[in-house]
Enzyme design. Structure first.
Site, short mmCIF file in Angstrom:
data_model
loop_
_atom_site.label_atom_id
_atom_site.label_comp_id
_atom_site.label_asym_id
_atom_site.label_seq_id
_atom_site.Cartn_x
_atom_site.Cartn_y
_atom_site.Cartn_z
N ASN A 9 0.87 -1.18 0.00
CA ASN A 9 0.00 0.00 0.00
C ASN A 9 0.91 1.23 0.00
OD1 ASN A 9 -1.74 2.09 0.57
ND2 ASN A 9 -2.24 1.39 2.65
N LYS A 11 0.18 4.31 -0.28
CA LYS A 11 -0.40 5.52 0.33
C LYS A 11 -0.13 6.73 -0.56
CE LYS A 11 -0.04 3.27 4.77
NZ LYS A 11 0.16 3.36 6.21
N HIS A 95 -9.29 1.16 5.31
CA HIS A 95 -7.98 1.36 5.94
C HIS A 95 -8.14 2.30 7.14
CE1 HIS A 95 -3.87 2.63 6.64
NE2 HIS A 95 -3.51 1.50 6.06
N GLU A 97 -6.52 4.70 8.10
CA GLU A 97 -6.34 6.13 7.80
C GLU A 97 -7.61 6.72 7.20
OE1 GLU A 97 -2.64 5.64 5.66
OE2 GLU A 97 -1.72 5.04 7.55
N GLU A 167 -4.89 -4.97 11.00
CA GLU A 167 -3.87 -3.95 11.16
C GLU A 167 -4.11 -3.17 12.45
OE1 GLU A 167 -2.04 -2.79 7.16
OE2 GLU A 167 -3.87 -1.61 7.33
N GLY A 173 2.87 2.29 10.69
CA GLY A 173 3.81 3.38 10.47
C GLY A 173 4.55 3.81 11.72
N SER A 212 3.87 -2.09 10.33
CA SER A 212 5.33 -2.11 10.49
C SER A 212 5.97 -3.47 10.17
CB SER A 212 5.72 -1.64 11.89
OG SER A 212 5.29 -0.31 12.10
P1 PGA Z 1 3.12 0.25 7.60
O1 PGA Z 1 1.62 0.47 7.04
O2 PGA Z 1 3.62 -1.02 7.00
O3 PGA Z 1 3.88 1.46 7.13
O4 PGA Z 1 3.01 0.19 9.08
C1 PGA Z 1 0.76 -0.62 6.90
C2 PGA Z 1 -0.55 -0.14 6.36
O5 PGA Z 1 -0.98 0.97 6.66
O6 PGA Z 1 -1.21 -0.88 5.58
#
Ligand code: PGA
Length: 248
Positions: A9, A11, A95, A97, A167, A173, A212
């Site tokens: 992803n 983003k 997601h 976010e 997640e 992140g 992460s």
């Molecule tokens: P990350 O993000 O691997 O940077 O923690 C995962 C995600 O948001 O799908």
């Protein structure tokens, strides 16, 4: 045996130049990747370009979001039929976010899941708890609520057409990965919850872990019984890092 999947992803990252380099790097390394499906989810505007770059590779293509509407006066939105038309196979829905920054509710995510599925695309349904919710012992309640919204709208059988990504929001992140045991516990809960409604669906559905994941921790996570791959943010932006996860 469930097929594993590693999905990147990206983003809100990338440019024509950086994406050319990244896709070429991933494609060049794919010969070392065995037994797992791989997909990447660029920002909408780069999807056609990435689609071209992926010609002749086995790498799948996805979008990071979708509207639940089919067409009409919805300025700024992109529909599942458009994503299908342009060659996507996957769509990430719900997601964290989208939920946290854009106020997407469980029922909105469920409608996006339905719109994606209706077009024959594979929704990647993200679920996961905030740190505060985990600390309050609410992880299972939150994940159950997020799943129930889709089950209520589409029925449990609809989950067999999609992928679930667990997640934990506190791991996204942040560099703080859930331990393999922590992740497995929630994955097993998700599969058990689905199994209580339909054992075949539970057995079939891929449940990815995200938060992460990197080349150093992927193998341990993916070795757990109910973890069928990963949804990768930061580490999907560098070909070597992403390939290290795909080969884990
Ligand atoms: P990350 O993000 O691997 O940077 O923690 C995962 C995600 O948001 O799908």
């Amino acid at each position: 045996m469930r097929q594993t999947l590693v999905a990147g992803n990206w983003k809100l990252n990338g440019s024509k130049d950086s994406i050319q380099t990244l896709v070429k790097g991933i494609a060049d390394g794919m010969s070392a990747v065995n037994g797992t499906a791989v997909a990447i989810c660029p920002p909408y505007v780069y999807i056609p370009m990435v689609q071209n770059l992926l010609t002749g590779t086995t790498i799948g293509l996805g979008a990071q979001d979708v509207t639940d509407q089919e067409s009409g006066a919805y300025t700024g939105e992109v529909s599942a039929s458009m994503l299908k038309d342009i060659g996507c196979q996957y769509v990430i829905v719900g997601h964290s976010e989208r939920r946290a920054l854009y106020g997407e509710r469980d029922e909105d995510t469920a409608k996006k899941y339905a719109a994606t599925r209706k077009e024959g695309l594979i929704p990647i349904l993200c679920v996961g708890e905030l740190l505060e919710e985990r600390e309050n012992g609410d992880t299972e309640n939150v994940v159950a609520r997020q799943l129930d919204a889709v089950i209520a709208l589409e029925g449990v059988a609809a989950l067999a057409d999609g992928v679930i990504a667990y997640e934990p929001v506190w791991a996204i992140g942040t560099g703080k990965t859930a331990t393999p045991d922590q992740a497995q516990e929630v994955h097993a809960f998700i599969r058990g919850k689905i199994a209580a409604l339909d054992a075949d669906v539970a057995d079939k559905v891929q449940i990815l872990y995200g938060g992460s994941v990197n080349g150093g921790n992927a193998a341990e996570l993916f070795a757990m019984d109910d973890i069928d791959g990963g949804l990768i943010g930061g580490a999907s932006l560098k070909a070597d890092d992403f390939l290290a996860i795909c080969t884990a």
